[in-house]
Design an enzyme around this catalytic site. Structure first.
Site, mmCIF file in Angstrom:
data_model
loop_
_atom_site.group_PDB
_atom_site.id
_atom_site.type_symbol
_atom_site.label_atom_id
_atom_site.label_comp_id
_atom_site.label_asym_id
_atom_site.label_seq_id
_atom_site.Cartn_x
_atom_site.Cartn_y
_atom_site.Cartn_z
ATOM 1 N N CYS A 132 0.841 -1.191 0.000
ATOM 2 C CA CYS A 132 0.000 0.000 0.000
ATOM 3 C C CYS A 132 0.878 1.242 0.000
ATOM 4 O O CYS A 132 2.052 1.184 0.375
ATOM 5 C CB CYS A 132 -0.867 0.012 1.244
ATOM 6 S SG CYS A 132 -1.916 -1.415 1.298
ATOM 7 N N TYR A 152 -5.682 -13.504 -4.331
ATOM 8 C CA TYR A 152 -5.174 -12.992 -3.047
ATOM 9 C C TYR A 152 -5.935 -13.618 -1.872
ATOM 10 O O TYR A 152 -7.132 -13.387 -1.714
ATOM 11 C CB TYR A 152 -5.342 -11.473 -3.080
ATOM 12 C CG TYR A 152 -4.892 -10.682 -1.882
ATOM 13 C CD1 TYR A 152 -3.856 -11.089 -1.058
ATOM 14 C CD2 TYR A 152 -5.505 -9.459 -1.611
ATOM 15 C CE1 TYR A 152 -3.451 -10.308 0.019
ATOM 16 C CE2 TYR A 152 -5.101 -8.670 -0.537
ATOM 17 C CZ TYR A 152 -4.075 -9.107 0.273
ATOM 18 O OH TYR A 152 -3.674 -8.330 1.325
ATOM 19 N N HIS A 174 -3.319 -12.007 4.544
ATOM 20 C CA HIS A 174 -3.750 -11.016 5.532
ATOM 21 C C HIS A 174 -5.150 -11.426 6.010
ATOM 22 O O HIS A 174 -5.685 -12.439 5.592
ATOM 23 C CB HIS A 174 -3.698 -9.596 4.954
ATOM 24 C CG HIS A 174 -2.305 -9.231 4.509
ATOM 25 N ND1 HIS A 174 -1.956 -9.082 3.208
ATOM 26 C CD2 HIS A 174 -1.182 -9.032 5.234
ATOM 27 C CE1 HIS A 174 -0.656 -8.800 3.120
ATOM 28 N NE2 HIS A 174 -0.169 -8.765 4.349
ATOM 29 N N ASP A 213 2.782 -9.465 9.514
ATOM 30 C CA ASP A 213 3.471 -9.495 8.226
ATOM 31 C C ASP A 213 4.456 -8.328 8.124
ATOM 32 O O ASP A 213 5.601 -8.509 7.716
ATOM 33 C CB ASP A 213 2.417 -9.416 7.102
ATOM 34 C CG ASP A 213 3.016 -9.659 5.733
ATOM 35 O OD1 ASP A 213 4.078 -10.289 5.656
ATOM 36 O OD2 ASP A 213 2.405 -9.227 4.739
#
Ligand code: ADP
Length: 691
Positions: free
Chosen positions: A31, A170, A173, A266
């Protein structure tokens, strides 16, 4: 320079399905606060990563449908064809340097609150959204699942059209719809998409197959998968379901990008984890698949990278934060300049920008986020405009960066530092528990500065205004520009956000500031720490004092400890650590007065007061800029002119106390602007919405 042949292996090409990466350096999705709102900024930033040698450069999470959005956070968007041109800018910038462009397609399921689209979020089962918002996600029926597959397929086709080489499915997370289907905690379905692991994996498998079918002829299909959720038996662990899922899907994708969850694990900061911290969890993956494996772990050491490849832990070195701190990390290894790598310090200021929905910034790399807006490049800078000499006073992060960038511009630079040690607050703070890696801000700059023939460093040289006036004309110095980076000092009177007047009674108690503690002054007996600063300093000093054996009470008016560290993903870890250490915590509490042997505390809502006995008080409230030197020099324009000093500027904390990142940025900006066009006249460049 020639690269060390030991590192040749890092530059081997890697085949990923139908495409090939030129080397093993893989900028994993990250991000950046630019997203769909600032595509030019984004393309410029990603392009520089490619220029810096990353074989693969990925997007951040890119939302595929209006049923999943995270406004006001700014991530990527690929809802329809009109989103293609913005993303195509990025792929063009990446392809220009022979790198592959990857896109991480995202649907956030119940973690998307959809405040903007106002579409009720969707989830495998009905569930409250992942925030305190009064919204619940509805359970997906079969047609929703069909639609989701259709949206994902369309997004994959649009990705191909936008020029992407790698399309992600994906499931990592905690905030992705696929992870929610995989999770037995969240997926309570009784149909073929719930229950057994095989059923929970069904949608993941279908999506990989759909994506391969849609674009697999020319694009690689990667998965991002979290192998460990740290939720014990209720979650995916690398011991059980993490392993089983990899085994079930082993050969289906073209690449496995594996990590641990949630994001705070992470992207763990250096305060809590060191380089390579994910290896114990993900090391099993390579033995289960013949496809290339990517992993992350804040890798900045070429030797660690080499070892990871040689030991068969991974095939490609994944990096987000190290690629932010140094977009040219691969190039520097390739050119035998690995000692010049600007190593990530693991502070998560980059994450903070994203959390604030503003373009990414970095403590180590002041050009990060300014590639388009200011046209800054991390490795190139405008040459000097004259033969003038420059004096930089203060060797903290602002002064060091300023001297470095001026040196790179070719100016003759004198850097004067009062103490024996360079680094200013960075050196002092890096000695606090867990913050050692922050010293890299100093180390990188000192190494580079010491190699520059045009830069002279004078340690143990506290300069006064008179000396600055007098030395300017001396042959051995001869400077025409003075930049003051004198730092800041913590207040000793309690002034801060909650106290606009000094705290009464401080003369009756032994009072310390963070500067005292960092200078090695020892606190006495029971210590009350009053934190009205709210970033890391209060928490880390409470930790230090506790570890040194003090009884510590940490008082803050905020709702939780070190509350700004939510933005660096550390808050829960900090609060837990302090509780585990036995630091007593008093939140939503003001410290209203000091008396002999005690302090008066007060509830911030009711103002109900209690007294607490203590031997000393540590005030972590606010800093005063050390601008005395600037004011003396600036107050004497005639003497400045007579001394031949053409420009005078105050930078870093001595101008306005803020983060280390802000000090580095301030030093860099001042160096770029020296004798350049006056920037005050230039309108602030922004990406405007076209209407
Ligand atoms: P910043 O974050 O703005 O760089 P720091 O507090 O980290 O600020 O660093 C300021 C540095 O400036 C310290 O190392 C301090 O010793 C040095 N310094 C302050 N005043 C003077 C001075 N008059 N002469 C030389 N060095 C100074």
């Amino acid at each position: 320079m020639k690269r060390d042949p030991r590192f040749d292996i890092l530059f081997e090409p890697v085949k990923i399905g139908p495409v090939t990466s030129k080397n093993r350096f893989f900028q994993v999705p990250h991000c950046n606060g630019m997203g769909y709102l600032r595509p030019k900024s984004l393309a410029a930033m990603r392009g520089i990563k490619a220029e810096g040698g990353w074989g693969v450069v990925c997007t951040e999470e890119v939302y595929i449908h209006s049923s999943s959005e995270c406004d006001p956070l700014v991530e990527g968007r690929l809802w329809d064809d009109d989103d293609i041109p913005a993303l195509a800018k990025m792929t063009e910038a990446v392809h220009e340097h022979g790198s592959l462009a990857g896109i991480e397609l995202q649907h956030g399921g119940y973690c998307s609150t959809n405040h903007y689209s106002r579409i009720p979020p969707i989830s495998p089962s009905p569930i409250s959204v992942d925030s305190y918002a009064p919204i619940q996600a509805r359970a997906m029926d079969k047609s929703d699942i069909r639609n989701f597959r259709k949206w994902h397929r369309q997004a994959a086709l649009r990705s191909k059209q936008a020029g992407f080489d790698i399309v992600y499915v994906y499931a990592a997370h905690s905030g992705t719809l696929l992870t929610h289907f995989l999770s037995r905690r969240i997926n309570r379905r009784t149909d073929e998409y719930g229950g057994s692991l095989e059923n929970r994996v069904r949608l993941f498998r279908e999506l990989i197959e759909d994506t391969k079918d849609a674009v697999g002829d020319s694009c690689a299909v990667a998965v991002r998968f979290c192998v460990e959720e740290f939720l014990g038996a209720q979650g995916i662990t690398s011991e059980n379901e993490g392993k089983e899922i990899v085994e079930m899907l082993a050969e289906l994708p073209d690449l496995w990008d594996v990590n641990i969850s949630d994001w705070s694990m992470d992207s763990a900061t250096s305060r809590f984890e060191s380089e390579g911290y994910q290896e114990p969890y993900m090391a099993f993956v390579k033995s289960m698949t013949s496809k290339p494996v990517v992993g992350v772990g804040r890798f900045t050491s070429p030797d660690t990278m080499l070892s990871l490849i040689q030991r068969g832990v991974m095939d490609m070195i994944g990096a987000a934060r190290p690629s932010i701190a140094d977009p040219f990390l691969p190039k520097k290894i390739e050119e035998g300049r690995e000692d010049e790598i600007r190593e990530c310090i693991g502070c998560n200021i980059c994450v903070m920008s994203d959390e604030l929905s503003v373009p990414i910034s970095c403590t180590q790399n002041p050009t990060m986020g300014e590639e388009w807006r200011r046209g800054w490049h991390p490795e190139r800078i405008e040459p000097r405009n004259s033969d003038d000499g420059v004096l930089v006073v203060g060797g903290g992060p602002a002064g060091l960066e300023c001297a470095l960038a001026l040196g790179q511009r070719g100016y003759r630079v004198i850097l004067a530092e009062a103490s024996q040690e360079l680094g200013g607050r960075v050196s002092r703070e890096s000695r606090l528990p867990g913050l050692a890696e922050w010293g890299r801000v100093r180390d990188y700059r000192v190494l580079m500065l010491e190699r520059m023939a045009n830069v002279s460093i004078y340690r143990e040289n506290p300069l006064s205004a008179d000396e600055i006036f007098e030395f300017s004309a001396e042959d051995q110095f001869d400077y025409s520009h003075v930049l003051l980076a004198n730092g800041s000092s913590w207040r000793r009177n309690g002034l801060g956000r909650i106290h606009r007047e000094p705290i009464p009674g401080l003369d009756k108690l032994k009072v310390f500031t963070p500067d005292d503690i960092m200078d090695g002054v020892l606190a006495k007996g029971r210590v009350v720490v009053f934190d009205d600063d709210h970033f890391y300093m209060g928490g880390v000093l409470a930790e230090k004092l506790r570890r040194e054996g003090h009884d510590v009470l940490l008082v803050t008016p905020a709702p939780d400890i070190s509350t700004w560290t939510h933005k660096t993903l550390e808050q829960k870890k900090i609060q837990k650590q302090l509780m585990d250490l036995g630091v007593e915590l008093a939140t939503q509490t003001n410290l209203t007065a000091a008396e002999t042997g005690k302090v008066e505390l007060s509830c911030i809502f009711t103002e109900r007061k209690i007294e607490r006995e203590c031997d000393s008080l540590l005030l972590v409230t606010e800093r005063i800029p050390n601008d005395g030197l600037f004011n003396s020099l600036n107050g004497d324009p005639e003497r400045l002119t007579n001394a031949g000093i053409k420009t005078l500027k105050c930078i870093g904390d001595s101008f306005a106390p803020a983060t280390i990142a802000a000090a580095v940025y301030s030093g860099h900006l001042a160096a770029r602007e020296l004798q350049a066009e006056p920037q005050e006249e230039v309108p602030f460049l922004r990406e405007r919405i076209q209407i």
